[in-house]
Design a protein around this motif. Sequence first.
Motif, PDB file in Angstrom:
ATOM      1  N   ALA A  54      14.545  46.759  47.852  1.00 22.81           N
ATOM      2  CA  ALA A  54      15.901  46.818  48.399  1.00 22.81           C
ATOM      3  C   ALA A  54      15.977  46.243  49.808  1.00 22.81           C
ATOM      4  N   ARG A  55      14.859  46.216  50.516  1.00 17.35           N
ATOM      5  CA  ARG A  55      14.876  45.713  51.896  1.00 17.35           C
ATOM      6  C   ARG A  55      15.227  44.233  51.966  1.00 17.35           C
ATOM      7  N   THR A  56      14.879  43.492  50.934  1.00 15.67           N
ATOM      8  CA  THR A  56      15.128  42.052  50.945  1.00 15.67           C
ATOM      9  C   THR A  56      16.174  41.623  49.920  1.00 15.67           C
ATOM     10  N   PHE A  57      16.746  42.586  49.191  1.00 15.32           N
ATOM     11  CA  PHE A  57      17.724  42.226  48.160  1.00 15.32           C
ATOM     12  C   PHE A  57      19.038  41.788  48.807  1.00 15.32           C
ATOM     13  N   ALA A  58      19.617  40.744  48.252  1.00 10.64           N
ATOM     14  CA  ALA A  58      20.939  40.282  48.681  1.00 10.64           C
ATOM     15  C   ALA A  58      21.813  40.136  47.450  1.00 10.64           C
ATOM     16  N   CYS A  59      22.963  40.757  47.468  1.00 11.51           N
ATOM     17  CA  CYS A  59      23.857  40.698  46.323  1.00 11.51           C
ATOM     18  C   CYS A  59      24.316  39.262  46.102  1.00 11.51           C
ATOM     19  N   PRO A  60      24.230  38.762  44.881  1.00 14.01           N
ATOM     20  CA  PRO A  60      24.695  37.391  44.623  1.00 14.01           C
ATOM     21  C   PRO A  60      26.204  37.275  44.787  1.00 14.01           C
ATOM     22  N   ASP A  61      26.653  36.061  44.967  1.00 13.65           N
ATOM     23  CA  ASP A  61      28.078  35.786  45.122  1.00 13.65           C
ATOM     24  C   ASP A  61      28.757  35.905  43.758  1.00 13.65           C
ATOM     25  N   PRO A  62      29.639  36.894  43.562  1.00 14.96           N
ATOM     26  CA  PRO A  62      30.250  37.053  42.241  1.00 14.96           C
ATOM     27  C   PRO A  62      31.123  35.875  41.833  1.00 14.96           C
ATOM     28  N   SER A  63      31.632  35.116  42.797  1.00 10.92           N
ATOM     29  CA  SER A  63      32.498  33.987  42.443  1.00 10.92           C
ATOM     30  C   SER A  63      31.755  32.940  41.628  1.00 10.92           C
ATOM     31  N   ALA A  64      30.414  32.916  41.715  1.00  5.13           N
ATOM     32  CA  ALA A  64      29.633  31.967  40.929  1.00  5.13           C
ATOM     33  C   ALA A  64      29.559  32.364  39.461  1.00  5.13           C
ATOM     34  N   PHE A  65      30.003  33.574  39.119  1.00  4.21           N
ATOM     35  CA  PHE A  65      29.887  34.081  37.750  1.00  4.21           C
ATOM     36  C   PHE A  65      31.226  34.157  37.026  1.00  4.21           C
ATOM     37  N   VAL A  66      32.330  33.838  37.689  1.00  2.34           N
ATOM     38  CA  VAL A  66      33.644  34.054  37.079  1.00  2.34           C
ATOM     39  C   VAL A  66      33.812  33.194  35.833  1.00  2.34           C
ATOM     40  N   ALA A  67      34.104  33.863  34.717  1.00  3.41           N
ATOM     41  CA  ALA A  67      34.306  33.162  33.445  1.00  3.41           C
ATOM     42  C   ALA A  67      35.782  32.800  33.293  1.00  3.41           C
ATOM     43  N   PRO A  68      36.094  31.556  32.967  1.00  8.26           N
ATOM     44  CA  PRO A  68      37.502  31.182  32.758  1.00  8.26           C
ATOM     45  C   PRO A  68      38.027  31.744  31.440  1.00  8.26           C
ATOM     46  N   ILE A  69      39.278  32.189  31.447  1.00  7.49           N
ATOM     47  CA  ILE A  69      39.917  32.722  30.242  1.00  7.49           C
ATOM     48  C   ILE A  69      41.225  31.957  30.035  1.00  7.49           C
ATOM     49  N   ASP A  70      41.314  31.259  28.926  1.00  5.36           N
ATOM     50  CA  ASP A  70      42.465  30.388  28.676  1.00  5.36           C
ATOM     51  C   ASP A  70      43.766  31.161  28.457  1.00  5.36           C
ATOM     52  N   ASP A  71      43.677  32.315  27.777  1.00  7.26           N
ATOM     53  CA  ASP A  71      44.903  33.045  27.417  1.00  7.26           C
ATOM     54  C   ASP A  71      45.158  34.237  28.334  1.00  7.26           C
ATOM     55  N   LEU A  72      44.664  34.167  29.564  1.00  5.99           N
ATOM     56  CA  LEU A  72      44.788  35.288  30.493  1.00  5.99           C
ATOM     57  C   LEU A  72      46.248  35.546  30.847  1.00  5.99           C
ATOM     58  N   VAL A  73      46.659  36.825  30.741  1.00 15.53           N
ATOM     59  CA  VAL A  73      48.010  37.228  31.109  1.00 15.53           C
ATOM     60  C   VAL A  73      48.045  37.511  32.612  1.00 15.53           C
ATOM     61  N   ALA A  74      48.972  36.893  33.320  1.00 19.86           N
ATOM     62  CA  ALA A  74      49.092  37.062  34.767  1.00 19.86           C
ATOM     63  C   ALA A  74      49.952  38.286  35.070  1.00 19.86           C
ATOM     64  N   ASN A  75      49.304  39.458  35.170  1.00 20.56           N
ATOM     65  CA  ASN A  75      50.053  40.686  35.466  1.00 20.56           C
ATOM     66  C   ASN A  75      49.388  41.476  36.596  1.00 20.56           C
ATOM     67  N   TRP A  76      48.752  40.767  37.519  1.00 25.88           N
ATOM     68  CA  TRP A  76      48.030  41.416  38.607  1.00 25.88           C
ATOM     69  C   TRP A  76      48.983  42.264  39.460  1.00 25.88           C
ATOM     70  N   ARG A  77      48.495  43.450  39.889  1.00 27.91           N
ATOM     71  CA  ARG A  77      49.248  44.362  40.746  1.00 27.91           C
ATOM     72  C   ARG A  77      48.555  44.433  42.106  1.00 27.91           C
ATOM     73  N   PRO A  78      49.002  43.639  43.055  1.00 28.26           N
ATOM     74  CA  PRO A  78      48.304  43.573  44.343  1.00 28.26           C
ATOM     75  C   PRO A  78      48.286  44.885  45.109  1.00 28.26           C
ATOM     76  N   GLU A  79      49.181  45.808  44.767  1.00 27.68           N
ATOM     77  CA  GLU A  79      49.237  47.061  45.544  1.00 27.68           C
ATOM     78  C   GLU A  79      47.966  47.888  45.411  1.00 27.68           C
ATOM     79  N   VAL A  80      47.183  47.711  44.337  1.00 25.52           N
ATOM     80  CA  VAL A  80      45.990  48.543  44.168  1.00 25.52           C
ATOM     81  C   VAL A  80      44.905  48.197  45.175  1.00 25.52           C
ATOM     82  N   LEU A  81      44.962  47.003  45.746  1.00 20.23           N
ATOM     83  CA  LEU A  81      43.971  46.618  46.756  1.00 20.23           C
ATOM     84  C   LEU A  81      44.588  46.431  48.131  1.00 20.23           C
ATOM     85  N   ALA A  82      45.843  46.837  48.287  1.00 18.56           N
ATOM     86  CA  ALA A  82      46.483  46.725  49.599  1.00 18.56           C
ATOM     87  C   ALA A  82      45.894  47.750  50.552  1.00 18.56           C
ATOM     88  N   ASP A  83      45.717  47.362  51.793  1.00 18.57           N
ATOM     89  CA  ASP A  83      45.173  48.290  52.803  1.00 18.57           C
ATOM     90  C   ASP A  83      46.230  49.308  53.219  1.00 18.57           C
TER      91      ASP A  83
END
Length: 331
Positions: A302-331
């Motif tokens: 754990a002393r040398t572990f670095a979490c990988p960048d999750p953006s490198a793993f994002v899988a594209p989804i062709d039929d994705l429904v755009a219903n994001w609710r930004p309030e759940v991550l609002a500060d």
Amino acid sequence: MSSSPRSAATWALGPGAVSWKVLRNPAVFVVALLREGLLLTLHPPFAAAAVDHDRVHQDPVARYRTIARYAYSTVYGTPAEAERVAGFVRRNHVRVVGIEPVSGAPYQAHSQYELSLTQALLTDSWIASYELLVGPLADAERDGFVAEQRVAGALLGVPPEHLPATAAQLQRYIAVARRRWAAGDQAREILRPFTMGEYPAGSVIGELPPLRRLLVGRAIRGLTDVALLTMDPADRELLSLPRRPELRSPRAVRASARLLAAGLGSPRGVAAWERFMKADVAAIVRRARDAEHRAGGHERAARTFACPDPSAFVAPIDDLVANWRPEVLAD
């Protein structure tokens, strides 16, 4: 994944990841998955999808094995193994469509908010179950675990910006999401086996001989009580399970949780769990365990572990429904 620099990496996460520590004891998986399943019923589209498409009561063993394959491959596997299993889950999501009866609105598994909420609840359930069964995590470990689980979410098509990055953000996310939760008739249908021990005809447990059905039902209600111990009181109130704990007292439930963790965490328990998972998944976990041992154990790695960048793993989804609710991550 083939175009990503992560495709040449040895691990999706790697030795030293907090996720490798959290999922080490199989009891954490058992309780966390049950906990998440109970909470998912409170989001009406999830309850509708479970009634319309899920076979959790008809074949719970297959259900647990399927999710174990995804969870362990994305935590302990290589990038290729993690992508292969996540790809199977994404393809299975294509068929999960229907109408949610409370609102009359259509639902689809490939929806921005539903994918994000599923991953957030699973992440929260891993942490809550680990801390009940094994012990508390340090604040930095909680944050590290939440960050690592964004990699698993990315493999299902969730961009990092749609998932909490810290444990505090995760708790705020769920608190805001809870405002839209409700337990309707479909949720009650799913929960009934866990509340009253009534299993539908044609289900694996419902077709057992009476005595075996009684014993298995009591065991499942006991596990449900352990999962309930990990929940926010507001969630328990929404679930409103109309019975006393199977073991009659919270103290007895906590004692049973400790016994479960000790039993499944023992060498014999781990071996039994590996037989349950099937050979390919067990091999992934054993290989990771050996790698962590060669690295000097979890604390040293754990002393040398670095979490990988999750953006490198994002899988594209062709039929994705755009219903994001930004309030759940609002500060």
